[in-house]
Scaffold this motif. Structure first.
Motif, PDB file in Angstrom:
ATOM      1  N   GLY A   1       0.918  -1.286  -0.042  1.00 49.70           N
ATOM      2  CA  GLY A   1       0.058   0.016   0.022  1.00 49.70           C
ATOM      3  C   GLY A   1       0.709   1.111  -0.121  1.00 49.70           C
ATOM      4  O   GLY A   1       0.589   2.010  -0.900  1.00 49.70           O
ATOM      5  N   ARG A   2       2.035   1.316   0.642  1.00 48.18           N
ATOM      6  CA  ARG A   2       2.766   2.474   0.889  1.00 48.18           C
ATOM      7  C   ARG A   2       3.485   2.555  -0.392  1.00 48.18           C
ATOM      8  O   ARG A   2       3.650   3.576  -0.897  1.00 48.18           O
ATOM      9  CB  ARG A   2       3.800   2.427   2.141  1.00 48.18           C
ATOM     10  CG  ARG A   2       3.196   2.520   3.480  1.00 48.18           C
ATOM     11  CD  ARG A   2       4.513   2.680   4.384  1.00 48.18           C
ATOM     12  NE  ARG A   2       4.959   1.328   4.704  1.00 48.18           N
ATOM     13  CZ  ARG A   2       4.539   0.343   5.844  1.00 48.18           C
ATOM     14  NH1 ARG A   2       3.459   0.424   6.480  1.00 48.18           N
ATOM     15  NH2 ARG A   2       4.875  -0.698   5.682  1.00 48.18           N
ATOM     16  N   GLU A   3       3.861   1.453  -0.940  1.00 46.87           N
ATOM     17  CA  GLU A   3       4.635   1.768  -2.221  1.00 46.87           C
ATOM     18  C   GLU A   3       3.857   2.070  -3.480  1.00 46.87           C
ATOM     19  O   GLU A   3       4.056   3.138  -4.218  1.00 46.87           O
ATOM     20  CB  GLU A   3       5.267   0.385  -2.924  1.00 46.87           C
ATOM     21  CG  GLU A   3       6.348   0.068  -1.900  1.00 46.87           C
ATOM     22  CD  GLU A   3       6.906  -1.474  -2.650  1.00 46.87           C
ATOM     23  OE1 GLU A   3       6.592  -1.581  -3.869  1.00 46.87           O
ATOM     24  OE2 GLU A   3       7.943  -1.906  -2.012  1.00 46.87           O
ATOM     25  N   ILE A   4       2.519   1.769  -3.410  1.00 50.05           N
ATOM     26  CA  ILE A   4       1.645   2.302  -4.522  1.00 50.05           C
ATOM     27  C   ILE A   4       1.159   3.700  -4.362  1.00 50.05           C
ATOM     28  O   ILE A   4       1.159   4.391  -5.415  1.00 50.05           O
ATOM     29  CB  ILE A   4       0.128   1.296  -4.516  1.00 50.05           C
ATOM     30  CG1 ILE A   4       0.456  -0.016  -5.018  1.00 50.05           C
ATOM     31  CG2 ILE A   4      -0.827   1.991  -5.192  1.00 50.05           C
ATOM     32  CD1 ILE A   4      -0.793  -1.082  -5.018  1.00 50.05           C
ATOM     33  N   ARG A   5       1.094   3.904  -2.979  1.00 52.41           N
ATOM     34  CA  ARG A   5       1.029   5.767  -2.762  1.00 52.41           C
ATOM     35  C   ARG A   5       2.098   6.254  -3.327  1.00 52.41           C
ATOM     36  O   ARG A   5       1.848   7.455  -4.103  1.00 52.41           O
ATOM     37  CB  ARG A   5       0.796   6.059  -1.270  1.00 52.41           C
ATOM     38  CG  ARG A   5       0.567   7.284  -0.848  1.00 52.41           C
ATOM     39  CD  ARG A   5       0.645   7.336   0.514  1.00 52.41           C
ATOM     40  NE  ARG A   5       2.060   6.919   1.035  1.00 52.41           N
ATOM     41  CZ  ARG A   5       2.407   6.981   2.739  1.00 52.41           C
ATOM     42  NH1 ARG A   5       1.152   7.018   3.464  1.00 52.41           N
ATOM     43  NH2 ARG A   5       3.537   6.340   2.895  1.00 52.41           N
ATOM     44  N   GLU A   6       3.313   5.939  -3.142  1.00 53.06           N
ATOM     45  CA  GLU A   6       4.501   6.704  -3.659  1.00 53.06           C
ATOM     46  C   GLU A   6       4.399   6.634  -5.301  1.00 53.06           C
ATOM     47  O   GLU A   6       4.822   7.634  -5.835  1.00 53.06           O
ATOM     48  CB  GLU A   6       5.767   6.031  -3.144  1.00 53.06           C
ATOM     49  CG  GLU A   6       5.849   6.245  -1.750  1.00 53.06           C
ATOM     50  CD  GLU A   6       5.755   7.757  -1.374  1.00 53.06           C
ATOM     51  OE1 GLU A   6       6.601   8.467  -1.808  1.00 53.06           O
ATOM     52  OE2 GLU A   6       4.963   7.703  -0.317  1.00 53.06           O
ATOM     53  N   LEU A   7       3.865   5.638  -6.102  1.00 55.80           N
ATOM     54  CA  LEU A   7       3.898   5.397  -7.244  1.00 55.80           C
ATOM     55  C   LEU A   7       2.825   6.233  -7.799  1.00 55.80           C
ATOM     56  O   LEU A   7       3.091   6.825  -9.040  1.00 55.80           O
ATOM     57  CB  LEU A   7       3.918   4.168  -7.870  1.00 55.80           C
ATOM     58  CG  LEU A   7       4.896   3.133  -7.512  1.00 55.80           C
ATOM     59  CD1 LEU A   7       4.600   1.543  -7.562  1.00 55.80           C
ATOM     60  CD2 LEU A   7       6.068   3.310  -8.338  1.00 55.80           C
ATOM     61  N   ALA A   8       1.850   6.620  -7.288  1.00 49.03           N
ATOM     62  CA  ALA A   8       0.583   7.614  -7.410  1.00 49.03           C
ATOM     63  C   ALA A   8       0.183   6.923  -9.023  1.00 49.03           C
ATOM     64  O   ALA A   8       0.171   7.902  -9.858  1.00 49.03           O
ATOM     65  CB  ALA A   8       1.104   8.856  -7.650  1.00 49.03           C
ATOM     66  N   PRO A   9      -0.263   5.821  -9.214  1.00 47.41           N
ATOM     67  CA  PRO A   9      -0.735   5.497 -10.461  1.00 47.41           C
ATOM     68  C   PRO A   9      -2.050   6.046 -11.000  1.00 47.41           C
ATOM     69  O   PRO A   9      -2.813   6.391  -9.986  1.00 47.41           O
ATOM     70  CB  PRO A   9      -1.131   4.013 -10.351  1.00 47.41           C
ATOM     71  CG  PRO A   9      -1.406   3.835  -8.840  1.00 47.41           C
ATOM     72  CD  PRO A   9      -0.461   4.910  -8.149  1.00 47.41           C
ATOM     73  N   ASP A  10      -2.335   6.072 -11.960  1.00 49.78           N
ATOM     74  CA  ASP A  10      -3.693   6.441 -12.656  1.00 49.78           C
ATOM     75  C   ASP A  10      -4.545   5.423 -12.515  1.00 49.78           C
ATOM     76  O   ASP A  10      -5.611   5.716 -12.023  1.00 49.78           O
ATOM     77  CB  ASP A  10      -3.605   6.787 -14.185  1.00 49.78           C
ATOM     78  CG  ASP A  10      -2.545   8.000 -14.316  1.00 49.78           C
ATOM     79  OD1 ASP A  10      -2.490   8.893 -13.800  1.00 49.78           O
ATOM     80  OD2 ASP A  10      -1.840   7.854 -15.431  1.00 49.78           O
ATOM     81  N   THR A  11      -4.292   4.270 -12.596  1.00 44.07           N
ATOM     82  CA  THR A  11      -5.063   3.042 -12.611  1.00 44.07           C
ATOM     83  C   THR A  11      -4.672   2.025 -11.745  1.00 44.07           C
ATOM     84  O   THR A  11      -3.540   1.699 -12.038  1.00 44.07           O
ATOM     85  CB  THR A  11      -5.591   2.539 -13.975  1.00 44.07           C
ATOM     86  OG1 THR A  11      -6.163   3.870 -14.499  1.00 44.07           O
ATOM     87  CG2 THR A  11      -6.787   1.691 -14.031  1.00 44.07           C
ATOM     88  N   LEU A  12      -5.344   1.397 -11.189  1.00 44.26           N
ATOM     89  CA  LEU A  12      -5.000  -0.073 -10.494  1.00 44.26           C
ATOM     90  C   LEU A  12      -5.796  -1.227 -11.263  1.00 44.26           C
ATOM     91  O   LEU A  12      -6.974  -1.223 -11.039  1.00 44.26           O
ATOM     92  CB  LEU A  12      -5.221  -0.007  -9.123  1.00 44.26           C
ATOM     93  CG  LEU A  12      -4.346  -1.248  -8.196  1.00 44.26           C
ATOM     94  CD1 LEU A  12      -3.892  -0.889  -6.758  1.00 44.26           C
ATOM     95  CD2 LEU A  12      -5.308  -2.419  -8.301  1.00 44.26           C
ATOM     96  N   VAL A  13      -4.964  -1.969 -11.805  1.00 46.63           N
ATOM     97  CA  VAL A  13      -5.521  -3.187 -12.837  1.00 46.63           C
ATOM     98  C   VAL A  13      -5.395  -4.384 -11.585  1.00 46.63           C
ATOM     99  O   VAL A  13      -4.522  -4.766 -11.164  1.00 46.63           O
ATOM    100  CB  VAL A  13      -4.971  -3.465 -13.981  1.00 46.63           C
ATOM    101  CG1 VAL A  13      -5.532  -5.002 -14.669  1.00 46.63           C
ATOM    102  CG2 VAL A  13      -5.101  -2.402 -15.028  1.00 46.63           C
TER     103      VAL A  13
END
Length: 465
Positions: A38-50
């Motif tokens: 979750g923390r990594e995805i926050r830092e990546l700031a994606p437009d979309t999560l598949v």
């Protein structure tokens, strides 16, 4: 842009504190690793999560992309307060579907299917909800595109993953992939899917390969080992791995544990520059395996294959080849013909006692029945024929036995009888390791309750590949 990163995440609702309560302590390693994701995805700031789930509308012949309002809760697990709603990425959905159609990889939107006919509700399943629960503790600033894998060949799922990547790059979107899935469900005697001594072997082998991101070695995993594991995450992984095709990948296994008899693994896979695409290698390997098997097939299997091919293409029963072994023309026996497609059963029909004047006629009749009359499957289509593999079992005459102790699932097949009801199971089947499993399956096939006074018979087979 394209694929920013990819993750494998388990989905047991018990990891969610509102569901598991104190029992979440049994999954501490998985929870902490999921929070790291979750923390990594926050830092990546994606437009979309598949997100690829094993618990949505899973079809035999297509990937299914969710096309209903993206709402869900864990109310069926006693936590109605855990509910979520997301905005769908309609542009990415449309682009994926268009590319998949052009490339011939079967994909459907759920709006194209009457889901109620399959007992599926139009809501996010726990295969989506549990991983997303941990991601949203840190960020929800993304659109969501969930889908359910299809029971397609692994190579086609890998190709579909590459389509996701191509669509993301085409639209210049920043995308994160989450493969939702658990590993073996058979780690302990009290596991939900029963126990297999090979289950831990599968988990440890797969994890070691994920640490190296060795896709070709994962493709070479023994089908029997996969079957014995009772996993639900491998197909999710294949789509995820395909989305990283053509990249060098930095893998990290963040955690693995097996509480409750189920293997939970959390892992991260980060693109690290351009690499080699192996998609063609995977397809070439599949084709070479089928060609090798065809070259080595004996007269029994060749007759079954040529019979079905002629019948499907021309609608007629072929003549016997002139070089059949004498015993096929002079001896009588029950025969089962089994057909597989990409390792999955495609049809199996047989006779436990002879009904024709010789083995060759028995094979010819049962090959057509297995391919065109097995009620579990649609009839084989001409375009499927190059992908099919065959086996032929020639049975000895069944003999009555007075105890399960006289069975051995590797050596003997079993017949159970009660009145007019009967069920048969062949010996030496993938995933059937005990007499208890063998009898249980045969009873279910016969519609006989285990507490009824049924009779047992056993038989042996000569199996031809």
């Amino acid at each position: 842009m394209g694929i920013l990163s990819a993750y494998l995440m388990p989905h047991p609702p018990i990891m969610v504190k509102e569901v598991g309560g104190r029992e979440t302590q049994m999954t501490t390693s998985s929870i902490e690793a999921a929070k790291e994701v979750g923390r990594e995805i926050r830092e990546l700031a994606p437009d979309t999560l598949v997100l690829i789930s094993p618990h949505g509308p899973v079809f035999q012949d297509a990937v299914c992309i969710y096309d209903f309002p993206l709402k869900g809760s864990l109310s069926s697990f006693g936590a109605p307060g855990v509910k979520m709603e997301f905005q769908s990425d309609e542009d990415l959905k449309r682009e994926i579907c268009e590319i998949a159609q052009k490339k011939g990889i079967p994909a459907v939107k759920s709006s194209e299917i009457h889901l109620s006919r399959y007992g599926t509700r139009q809501e996010l399943d726990h295969g989506v909800m549990v991983p997303i629960y941990f991601v949203t503790q840190f960020t929800s600033s993304f659109k969501l595109l969930p889908m359910a894998y299809g029971l397609l060949p692994y190579e086609d799922l890998y190709a579909f993953g590459r389509i996701i990547r191509e669509a993301a790059e085409s639209l210049d979107k920043k995308v994160v992939i989450v493969a939702s899935g658990d590993l073996s469900h058979r780690l302990t005697p009290d596991a939900p899917a029963g126990y297999s001594p090979h289950a831990k072997d599968f988990d440890l082998k797969l994890i070691s390969l994920l640490k190296e991101f060795d896709v070709e070695a994962i493709a070479a995993l023994e089908p029997g080992l996969i079957e014995k594991a009772g996993e639900c995450g491998l197909r999710s992984l294949w789509i995820m791995m395909g989305a990283l095709d053509g990249y060098k990948v930095q893998p990290r296994v963040l955690s693995y544990e097996g509480p409750f008899g189920v293997g939970y693994c959390v892992a991260a896979f980060h693109p690290a520059g351009k690499g080699e695409s192996i998609l063609k290698k995977l397809y070439d390997r599949r084709r070479e395996e089928i060609e090798k098997r065809r070259k080595n097939e004996d007269a029994y299997v060749r007759l079954a294959r040529q019979t079905l091919e002629t019948y499907v293409k021309e609608g007629r029963m072929p003549e016997f080849p002139k070089d059949l072994p004498e015993e096929m023309l002079s001896e009588r026996a029950g025969v089962f013909v089994s057909i597989k497609k990409h390792g999955e059963l495609r049809g199996c029909i047989g006779t436990f006692l002879p009904t024709k004047k010789n083995i060759a006629e028995e094979i010819r009749q049962n090959a057509i029945s297995a391919g065109c009359e097995d009620p579990r499957f649609e009839p084989v289509e001409p375009e499927e024929l190059p992908e099919l593999t065959y086996s032929v079992d020639v049975l000895t005459r069944p003999e009555p036995i007075d105890s399960p102790d006289k069975l051995d699932p590797k050596r003997y097949g079993v017949i159970v009888r009660k009145g007019f009801r009967s069920g048969l199971l062949l010996p030496d089947l993938e995933g059937v390791d005990t007499v208890e499993e063998q009898i249980s399956i045969a009873l279910r096939k016969a519609g006989i309750s285990p507490d009824e006074d049924y009779k047992l018979e056993r038989f042996e087979v000569v199996r031809h590949y």
